[in-house]
Structure formats: structure tokens, C-alpha cells
Design a protein around this motif. Structure first.
Motif, short mmCIF file in Angstrom:
data_model
loop_
_atom_site.label_atom_id
_atom_site.label_comp_id
_atom_site.label_asym_id
_atom_site.label_seq_id
_atom_site.Cartn_x
_atom_site.Cartn_y
_atom_site.Cartn_z
N ASN A 161 43.14 38.64 43.35
CA ASN A 161 43.91 39.47 44.30
C ASN A 161 43.09 40.69 44.71
O ASN A 161 43.26 41.22 45.79
CB ASN A 161 45.24 39.90 43.69
CG ASN A 161 45.05 40.99 42.66
OD1 ASN A 161 44.48 40.74 41.60
ND2 ASN A 161 45.45 42.20 42.99
N ASP A 162 42.18 41.14 43.82
CA ASP A 162 41.30 42.26 44.16
C ASP A 162 40.14 41.74 45.01
O ASP A 162 39.92 42.21 46.12
CB ASP A 162 40.73 42.90 42.88
CG ASP A 162 41.83 43.45 41.98
OD1 ASP A 162 42.54 44.36 42.43
OD2 ASP A 162 41.97 42.95 40.85
N ARG B 200 47.21 47.42 43.86
CA ARG B 200 45.81 47.44 44.24
C ARG B 200 45.06 48.59 43.58
O ARG B 200 45.61 49.67 43.34
CB ARG B 200 45.66 47.50 45.75
CG ARG B 200 45.43 46.08 46.28
CD ARG B 200 45.43 46.02 47.74
NE ARG B 200 46.75 46.38 48.21
CZ ARG B 200 47.14 46.21 49.46
NH1 ARG B 200 46.30 45.71 50.35
NH2 ARG B 200 48.35 46.54 49.83
N MET C 153 37.92 45.00 49.01
CA MET C 153 39.22 45.69 49.02
C MET C 153 39.99 45.34 50.29
O MET C 153 41.22 45.19 50.26
CB MET C 153 38.99 47.19 48.92
CG MET C 153 40.25 48.02 49.10
SD MET C 153 41.57 47.65 47.91
CE MET C 153 42.70 49.00 48.28
N SER D 117 42.13 42.37 49.81
CA SER D 117 42.87 42.28 48.55
C SER D 117 44.36 42.11 48.82
O SER D 117 44.84 42.36 49.92
CB SER D 117 42.62 43.54 47.72
OG SER D 117 43.16 44.66 48.40
N SER D 118 45.07 41.69 47.82
CA SER D 118 46.52 41.48 47.97
C SER D 118 47.23 41.97 46.71
O SER D 118 46.59 42.46 45.77
CB SER D 118 46.82 40.00 48.19
OG SER D 118 46.74 39.31 46.95
N ASN D 119 48.53 41.81 46.72
CA ASN D 119 49.33 42.20 45.55
C ASN D 119 49.81 40.99 44.76
O ASN D 119 50.77 41.09 43.99
CB ASN D 119 50.53 43.05 45.99
CG ASN D 119 50.13 44.38 46.55
OD1 ASN D 119 50.42 44.69 47.71
ND2 ASN D 119 49.46 45.18 45.77
N ARG E 258 45.42 54.53 43.01
CA ARG E 258 45.95 53.24 42.58
C ARG E 258 47.40 53.12 43.02
O ARG E 258 48.16 54.09 42.97
CB ARG E 258 45.85 53.11 41.05
CG ARG E 258 46.21 51.72 40.53
CD ARG E 258 46.15 51.65 39.00
NE ARG E 258 44.86 52.05 38.46
CZ ARG E 258 43.79 51.26 38.43
NH1 ARG E 258 43.86 50.03 38.90
NH2 ARG E 258 42.65 51.70 37.92
N GLU E 259 47.79 51.95 43.47
CA GLU E 259 49.19 51.72 43.82
C GLU E 259 50.03 51.70 42.55
O GLU E 259 49.54 51.36 41.47
CB GLU E 259 49.34 50.37 44.54
CG GLU E 259 48.76 50.38 45.94
CD GLU E 259 48.76 49.01 46.62
OE1 GLU E 259 48.52 48.96 47.82
OE2 GLU E 259 48.98 47.99 45.93
#
Ligand code: LLP
Length: 414
Positions: free
Chosen positions: A308-309, A383, A372, A375-377, A400-401
Motif C-alpha cells: 500500500n506504501d 499513509r 508515495m 500509495s493507498s490505505n 503520518r495519517e
């Protein structure tokens, strides 16, 4: 230039130890070097000295505001593909007159926004798009500057997912139809034909297809001139590759010189849309080994970064070098470097020779472009933060989220 080098056995980003960055910001974490970004842009700008030229950074490669800011300050323009990217580059201080708008699917709302802002050029990819743009410009009482993205039908010799200049690709207008479309564009009241554009693919390692495409485009430029359609600029797109592993990569000079030689007698402004080459090797992904899981068939090192990253290995089978931040002197083994995501495709590197222990920090290199940004969650993974190193200073350029942010837009049923 290599902004990431070892000092006293520890990998640094410019003057800052990656151990310190991990301690301060946690892992996974994206790390960019300002100097590497600036050097990469300089290479293009120096080669273009003496030409009426503009480097329009392809925002999709890495759209962090700080990255855009570094480039805007040094006079770069931007190549955007959405209303979102348009708002981003404006937030980063871009000059609207240095923005080109690419993409096969521009919506009416995106066109309207770009027309109100007054961008340099729309790179139009179809007859239907020409008509829509003419109509919307008419409604706003504006004239839309356009170029056609011509598909020169050359084989760029890259991965099929990122090769865009072949007839079978969805991009651009067919070479043989370009003249007729230009005539149509010239007849539409709310368009002004200003240029011609082509982009043949990405991660190209051979300068020849660029030159071949340019020859074809210049033939069209001459035919258009004979037809009374004089162009102001030629946009050569992006696509120059970088070294991920051991590829022989052309210098910016070797890439640009043959093309500039063909252009020097002409009164055409030269636009370029490099993405990867400006940011790819200016970033890395810092991650920590969570577990070692040696096995009969394979040894797995499970790290805290995942697909996802960094989706490129899973998506294209791409190679990114992976190195230890503090290399161990013990014997190495062969590791699959994988993330915690529930997919067998969740690997960041396969068959890597490394001496590892749980808790070690690893750097996944060449992760400044399409990393990046893609990228996704997935798996509800926040993320990772992005930091930019500038000499001895480290700036957090995206925090950072939090998990709460991941579902903040969602609701339970009433
Ligand atoms: N201009 C246009 C119209 C493009 O479509 C692209 C990239 C560029 C410029 C910039 O190309 P570059 O200089 O970065 O090669 N996600 C893939 C790459 C997709 C490229 C899409 N278009 C990857 O991770 O390799």
C-alpha cells in the motif's frame, strides 16, 4: 549526485542519519533530499540554456507540496493531469502561465477551472475533447490555447503498462489523423492552436525513440506551417529513465542533445515534461524489520512498509534496491522482503542478499517517483509521513495519517 551515502557505517540523507529520522518520525517514512531534487532539475535547465525552453515537471510522479515548491522556486513549470493537481501546483506557488494540462479524460469542470486560471496550454488527446473544450471556452468567453498530443507510433521499449506511444495505446491522436484534427481545431472559434505535444512512454533507457518521435512530429510541424497553422511550441513529453538497479541510463545531455540539434534552427519554444528523472532517485522509503521468518523454501523478512506504501514491485514487478541503514558484518542470507498486507503480491523485494536481524532499519531506494504518489490505505494502513532533508535540517512535509482520518468520511447506517 548521490544524496544518500554512508557515513561511519550509517546511511545518511544529506547530513542527517536515517537512524535519527526513524527515531523522530517513526517508520515507514518517506525521505527526500532537497539537493537531489535541485540537482536533477539543474541538469535539464543547464542543457536547455540558450533555448526558449520550459521544464514542466510531471506532478503525478510526486505531488507533495514541498517537492513542487522546490521546483517552482527554481522556475520550473508543471505538467498536470487533473483539477486536483492544478489546485496543488497553485497551492505550491506555480505560475499559471507555466502549466500544461495533459490527460485523456479532462472533465468539463477541470477545463473550466484551468480556463479561469489561464494556463499555458491544454494538451488535447481526441476530437471529442477539442469540441468540449471549444464549447466550454465559449461559455466562459475565453480562448483556450491548445496543442494536440500526437501519437507517433514508436516503440519506446519499456514496460507495456507505461509505454504510451504505440497505436494500440489509448493516448494521443493517431499520427495520420493529426493534420485533419489540427484543421478542425483551427476552425473552432474558441481555441487557439499554439503547439504540438508527444509523450511516448516512461522509464526509457534509449534516447533513440525520442529522436525518432521528434522527427515524426517535426514533419507534422512543417505540414501544418504549409497549411498556414504556425505553432509556437513543441512539447516533447517526459519519459527519461533512472537507474533502479544496474541499468545503463543516458545522461540528460545524451537524451536532449540530439533533439535540441534538430530544434535549434526553429523558432519553437521547447517544453519538456520529465517526472521520474527529477524525483525518482531523490527519495527513499525507510522501513523497519518487524519479524524474520526463515523457512524451508524461502526466508521472509516482514517489514513495516507494504504494497500500500510502495505498489511498484507488486504492480509492475519493479526492482528497488534495498539496503541496510547499518549494514551488519555477519553472514548474509537470501530474503523475501515483504509487508504485512494480506496478499502474496505484497513484496517490496525478492531474493535479496542481506544480513538481517529483527528491528533493523532498511532503506528502499529510488522511491521518489510514483511511490508515495501511488500509495493507498489498503488494510486500513495510514499513509507514511514524508520528510525533506535539506543539508542538516529535516522538514516534516506531510505528517503520518491517523487511523481516525481513514474513516472520517464514512458513516454508520442511521
Ligand atoms: N507526460 C505525460 C503525458 C505522462 O503521461 C507522463 C507519465 C509524464 C509526462 C512523465 O513521465 P516520466 O518522465 O515520469 O517517465 N506509474 C508508472 C509510471 C507511469 C507514467 C505515466 N505517465 C511507474 O511507476 O513506473
Amino acid at each position: 549526485m548521490n544524496a544518500f551515502a554512508y557515513r561511519d557505517g550509517v546511511l545518511q540523507a544529506e547530513l542527517v542519519s536515517l537512524i535519527d529520522i526513524a527515531a523522530r518520525f517513526g517508520t515507514p517514512c518517506w525521505v527526500y533530499s532537497r539537493a537531489a531534487l535541485e540537482t536533477a532539475l539543474d541538469e535539464f535547465q543547464q542543457e536547455l540554456r540558450g533555448f526558449d525552453a520550459l521544464v514542466c515537471y510531471a506532478v503525478k510522479a510526486n505531488s507533495n507540496l514541498a517537492v513542487l515548491d522546490v521546483f517552482a522556486r527554481r522556475g520550473a513549470g508543471f505538467d498536470i493531469v487533473s483539477g486536483g493537481e492544478l489546485q496543488r501546483v497553485l497551492a505550491a506557488g506555480a505560475n499559471p502561465r507555466q502549466i500544461v494540462f495533459s490527460g485523456v479524460g479532462k472533465t468539463a469542470a477541470e477545463m473550466e477551472l484551468a480556463l479561469r486560471i489561464g494556463i499555458l496550454c491544454f494538451n488535447v488527446e481526441s476530437a471529442a475533447e477539442l469540441e468540449r473544450l471549444d464549447r466550454i471556452a465559449g461559455q466562459l468567453g475565453k480562448i483556450a490555447p491548445i496543442s494536440l498530443r500526437v501519437n507517433p507510433d514508436v516503440d519506446a521499449g519499456t514496460h507495456p503498462y507505461i509505454s504510451t506511444g504505440l497505436k494500440e495505446n489509448k493516448f494521443g491522436v493517431a499520427y495520420d489523423e493529426a493534420l485533419a484534427l489540427y484543421r478542425q481545431a483551427a476552425s473552432l472559434a474558441n481555441l487557439q492552436v499554439t503547439g504540438i505535444d508527444c509523450h511516448i512512454g516512461s522509464q526509457l533507457l534509449d534516447p533513440a525513440p525520442f529522436s525518432e518521435a521528434l522527427d515524426k512530429v517535426l514533419l507534422l510541424v512543417d505540414q501544418l506551417a504549409a497549411d498556414g497553422i504556425a505553432l509556437r511550441h513543441i512539447d516533447l513529453g517526459g519519459g527519461l529513465g533512472i537507474r533502479y538497479r544496474d541499468e545503463e541510463v543516458p545522461t540528460v545531455k545524451a537524451y536532449l542533445r540530439p533533439m535540441l540539434d534538430k530544434l535549434k534552427e526553429r523558432q519553437l519554444q521547447v517544453l519538456l515534461e520529465p517526472g521520474r528523472r527529477l524525483v525518482g532517485n531523490a527519495g527513499l522509503l525507510l522501513t523497519r524489520v518487524e519479524y524474520l521468518k526463515p523457512g524451508e523454501v524461502r526466508n521472509f523478512a516482514i517489514v513495516d512498509a507494504a504494497m500500500n506504501d510502495l505498489a511498484r514491485p507488486a504492480l509492475y514487478g519493479s526492482w528497488h534496491d534495498i539496503v541496510a541503514v547499518v549494514p551488519r558484518q555477519t553472514t548474509s542470507s537470501t530474503w523475501e522482503i515483504v509487508g504485512p498486507v494480506c496478499e502474496s503480491g505484497d513484496f517490496l523485494g525478492r531474493g535479496r542478499e542481506l544480513a538481517l536481524a529483527a528491528g533493523d532499519l532498511l532503506a528502499i531506494l529510488s522511491a521518489g517517483a510514483y511511490s508515495m504518489a501511488m500509495s493507498s490505505n489498503y488494510n486500513s494502513r495510514p499513509r507514511a509521513p514524508e520528510v525533506m532533508v535539506d543539508g542538516g535540517a529535516v522538514h516534516l512535509v506531510r505528517r503520518r495519517e491517523t487511523v481516525a482520518e481513514l474513516y472520517a468520511l464514512e458513516q454508520r447506517l442511521p
